[in-house]
Design a protein around this motif. Structure first.
Motif, mmCIF file in Angstrom:
data_model
loop_
_atom_site.group_PDB
_atom_site.id
_atom_site.type_symbol
_atom_site.label_atom_id
_atom_site.label_comp_id
_atom_site.label_asym_id
_atom_site.label_seq_id
_atom_site.Cartn_x
_atom_site.Cartn_y
_atom_site.Cartn_z
ATOM 1 N N LEU A 1 -8.918 3.932 8.465
ATOM 2 C CA LEU A 1 -10.284 4.436 8.374
ATOM 3 C C LEU A 1 -11.320 3.476 8.911
ATOM 4 N N GLY A 2 -10.949 2.218 9.116
ATOM 5 C CA GLY A 2 -11.911 1.254 9.638
ATOM 6 C C GLY A 2 -13.033 0.996 8.658
ATOM 7 N N ASN A 3 -14.159 0.537 9.198
ATOM 8 C CA ASN A 3 -15.322 0.254 8.363
ATOM 9 C C ASN A 3 -16.108 1.526 8.097
ATOM 10 N N ALA A 4 -16.575 1.662 6.867
ATOM 11 C CA ALA A 4 -17.396 2.818 6.506
ATOM 12 C C ALA A 4 -18.835 2.601 6.962
ATOM 13 N N ALA A 5 -19.577 3.682 7.048
ATOM 14 C CA ALA A 5 -20.991 3.615 7.438
ATOM 15 C C ALA A 5 -21.782 2.828 6.400
ATOM 16 N N GLU B 1 -7.326 -6.678 -1.927
ATOM 17 C CA GLU B 1 -6.223 -7.603 -2.114
ATOM 18 C C GLU B 1 -6.077 -8.585 -0.964
ATOM 19 N N LEU B 2 -6.446 -8.183 0.237
ATOM 20 C CA LEU B 2 -6.390 -9.067 1.407
ATOM 21 C C LEU B 2 -7.807 -9.175 1.951
ATOM 22 N N PHE B 3 -8.541 -10.152 1.454
ATOM 23 C CA PHE B 3 -9.977 -10.228 1.756
ATOM 24 C C PHE B 3 -10.233 -10.345 3.251
ATOM 25 N N GLU B 4 -9.364 -11.063 3.964
ATOM 26 C CA GLU B 4 -9.468 -11.150 5.418
ATOM 27 C C GLU B 4 -8.740 -9.946 6.021
ATOM 28 N N SER B 5 -9.451 -8.850 6.199
ATOM 29 C CA SER B 5 -8.830 -7.631 6.725
ATOM 30 C C SER B 5 -9.734 -6.892 7.699
ATOM 31 N N ILE B 6 -10.745 -7.567 8.219
ATOM 32 C CA ILE B 6 -11.671 -6.849 9.101
ATOM 33 C C ILE B 6 -11.642 -7.360 10.536
ATOM 34 N N ALA B 7 -11.003 -8.484 10.777
ATOM 35 C CA ALA B 7 -10.976 -9.055 12.123
ATOM 36 C C ALA B 7 -9.665 -8.708 12.816
ATOM 37 N N ILE B 8 -9.692 -8.676 14.143
ATOM 38 C CA ILE B 8 -8.529 -8.260 14.918
ATOM 39 C C ILE B 8 -7.285 -9.100 14.612
ATOM 40 N N THR C 1 -6.873 -17.937 3.576
ATOM 41 C CA THR C 1 -7.876 -17.239 2.778
ATOM 42 C C THR C 1 -7.264 -16.163 1.897
ATOM 43 N N ASN C 2 -6.367 -15.344 2.440
ATOM 44 C CA ASN C 2 -5.817 -14.259 1.629
ATOM 45 C C ASN C 2 -4.955 -14.774 0.487
ATOM 46 N N ASP C 3 -4.186 -15.838 0.734
ATOM 47 C CA ASP C 3 -3.395 -16.416 -0.351
ATOM 48 C C ASP C 3 -4.306 -16.960 -1.447
ATOM 49 N N ASP D 1 4.686 7.349 -1.926
ATOM 50 C CA ASP D 1 5.850 7.033 -1.101
ATOM 51 C C ASP D 1 5.524 7.044 0.391
ATOM 52 N N ARG D 2 4.581 7.890 0.805
ATOM 53 C CA ARG D 2 4.420 8.160 2.232
ATOM 54 C C ARG D 2 3.003 7.950 2.740
ATOM 55 N N LEU D 3 2.156 7.281 1.973
ATOM 56 C CA LEU D 3 0.787 7.041 2.412
ATOM 57 C C LEU D 3 0.497 5.544 2.407
ATOM 58 N N PHE D 4 0.062 5.056 3.557
ATOM 59 C CA PHE D 4 -0.226 3.637 3.738
ATOM 60 C C PHE D 4 -1.643 3.483 4.302
ATOM 61 N N THR D 5 -2.123 2.253 4.290
ATOM 62 C CA THR D 5 -3.394 1.957 4.932
ATOM 63 C C THR D 5 -3.341 0.552 5.498
ATOM 64 N N LEU D 6 -4.323 0.226 6.336
ATOM 65 C CA LEU D 6 -4.459 -1.126 6.876
ATOM 66 C C LEU D 6 -5.910 -1.369 7.229
ATOM 67 N N GLY D 7 -6.224 -2.648 7.476
ATOM 68 C CA GLY D 7 -7.571 -3.007 7.883
ATOM 69 C C GLY D 7 -8.548 -3.051 6.728
ATOM 70 N N PRO D 8 -9.825 -2.725 6.962
ATOM 71 C CA PRO D 8 -10.862 -2.859 5.926
ATOM 72 C C PRO D 8 -10.529 -2.237 4.577
ATOM 73 N N PRO D 9 -9.829 -1.091 4.495
ATOM 74 C CA PRO D 9 -9.528 -0.562 3.161
ATOM 75 C C PRO D 9 -8.601 -1.428 2.314
ATOM 76 N N ARG D 10 -8.058 -2.517 2.889
ATOM 77 C CA ARG D 10 -7.190 -3.410 2.107
ATOM 78 C C ARG D 10 -7.926 -4.645 1.603
ATOM 79 N N ARG D 11 -9.246 -4.688 1.745
ATOM 80 C CA ARG D 11 -9.982 -5.917 1.451
ATOM 81 C C ARG D 11 -9.900 -6.352 -0.005
#
Length: 477
Positions: free
Chosen positions: A165-169, A435-442, A288-290, A423-433
């Protein structure tokens, strides 16, 4: 609701029983990298449905047409692949584009690079680009898997779904009604065109989004004056032209890494040579994430409340050329930055009057245009996105404890009500912030995409039929 309740046209896609169909929802940087890493993995045996309401590849962040908008990471750090760090630079050379490892390239150019990756790694058999908005996801009725319902009535069936979903408005500004003199989201198409005739522009926010907006509106009209308002009145710091030399911070043992102890350790490292503070910040980035995960929930909340603004301006820095232009605008009196809390705004005729609470008073700013450049809001809590709201309402997903994104497990699998993993739904990037605070940069997003590419193909096929059809509304393709 069952799949039979919709009048749909069944079109067989001839997918062999050993292949997984993976639906990636969102085709900006996060979704594109997720798709490309899946397609690039030898022997993965996947078909990717890449779904987005607009352009596939650049997304919002890299669709800007303003050449003043630059990446804030050197070109050498922006390859799509950890194991091939020169991929972006080679791509530039092949196209006759001069790009050195230390250059900060235009964001639009990086968007073209992302689009090219889909062409390079995807073909008609392995990748389908679908234009549309996913409004809901539910279990498929006649097989193990997911049924994705699109807003236009189409239905898609997949084994696994990835929310990219990337970054929200930006969150709405308090007390501001929709009006032609208010830009609620500067990244919507042609949103800044209204600034062409504005003499005085008020920007709420002073981070990287606000900087890009200030550069754009100042270039439209040489007489425009911009005032940026934020709680602390801090602009992002600027990268040095010379590379930093990341310096390790001497950290306490794992069991003693509370926030106060970490702050003291970082301050001690910076104070040893204040002129080289960038080396300390960059030395922390791989850890940072650790470190974030070792903090208690109370410490994380304290960081977000008291220290995040300081961290952001030092961690997310401007490209040198951008910093030079900001300095020029400030020296010319065309850009000012005010510390204060935006309270409200009203429009009187063609004039915007904004109220800002400073430490000592309430100030009123007068302008022709008000722009919300506060940066991304939470992609989950209070989301206007129909899909996100539906997943939370159904219990298939929930916000993380901090409200920064989705609750997830270590693989990015959504965690729903009762702590049950989808079981079948995952996410990545900004929506993981959360638990993984560094999740917005490439660099971090590509690492998450690569990790997902190893997990998703192994998801169970269940009782899939040999030629499970892909459902689509008749005449919609």
């Amino acid at each position: 609701m069952t799949h039979r309740s919709r009048a749909v046209h069944r079109a067989r896609i001839g997918v062999p029983p050993s292949r997984r169909t993976i639906a990636v929802i969102g085709a900006g940087a996060s979704g594109t990298l997720a798709a490309v890493h899946l397609l690039r993995l030898p022997g993965a045996g996947v078909r990717v449905l890449l779904i987005d309401r607009s352009a596939h590849g650049p997304g919002v962040a890299y669709s800007t047409g303003d050449p003043r908008h630059r990446l804030n990471v050197r070109a050498s750090g922006m390859s799509a692949f950890d194991d091939d760090p020169d991929d972006l630079l080679r791509w530039c050379r092949v196209r006759g584009i001069e790009a050195a490892p230390d250059d900060y390239l235009p964001r639009a150019l990086f968007g073209e690079y992302l689009r090219s990756l889909l062409k390079r790694f995807g073909d008609a058999d392995s990748l389908e680009l679908i234009t549309g908005t996913v409004a809901g996801i539910e279990p498929a009725v006649d097989r193990d898997g997911l049924r994705l319902e699109l807003a236009d009535g189409r239905s898609l069936v997949a084994d696994v779904g990835v929310l990219a979903l990337g970054n929200a408005a930006p969150a709405p500004l308090p007390g501001v009604e929709p009006t032609a003199a208010y830009v609620a989201n500067p990244w919507t198409h042609n949103a800044l065109d209204r600034a062409a005739g504005a003499r005085k522009v008020i920007i709420v926010g002073s981070g990287l989004t606000a900087v890009d907006v200030a550069l754009s509106v100042s270039a439209m009209n040489p007489e425009t004056e911009v005032c940026a308002v934020s709680r602390h009145g801090w602009l992002p710091r600027t990268h040095t032209r010379a590379r930093t030399r990341p310096r390790a911070v001497e950290l306490p043992p794992d069991g003693r890494r509370g926030l106060a102890v970490l702050v003291d350790a970082i301050a001690e490292s910076v104070n040893a040579d204040p002129s080289q503070w960038r080396d300390v910040i960059d030395g922390l980035r791989p850890h940072t994430n650790d470190l974030w995960q070792q903090l208690s929930l109370d410490d994380r909340r304290l960081f977000l409340r008291e220290l995040k603004s300081w961290w952001d301006v030092h961690r997310h820095r401007m490209a040198p050329a951008v910093g030079d232009e900001v300095d020029r605008l400030q020296r010319a009196g065309r850009l000012t930055v005010m510390a204060g809390a935006f309270a409200s705004a009203r429009v009187t005729g063609t004039e915007v009057v904004a109220e800002v609470r400073t430490r000592s008073s309430i100030r009123r700013l007068h302008g022709d245009l008000l722009i919300n450049a506060t940066g991304p809001s939470s992609p989950v809590g209070g989301s206007a996105d129909q899909l996100t709201r539906g997943l939370i309402a159904s219990g298939d997903a929930r916000p993380d404890a901090l409200g920064l994104g989705f609750a997830c497990d270590a693989d990015g699998r959504l965690v729903g009500d009762g702590g049950i993993c989808a079981d079948r739904l995952f996410t990545l990037g900004p929506p993981r912030r959360g638990e993984l605070f560094e999740s917005i940069a490439i660099p971090e997003i590509r690492a998450q995409a690569q990790a997902l590419s190893r997990v998703l193909p192994a998801c169970s096929l269940g009782d899939r039929a040999a030629e499970q059809p892909l459902a689509a509304a008749a005449g919609s393709r």
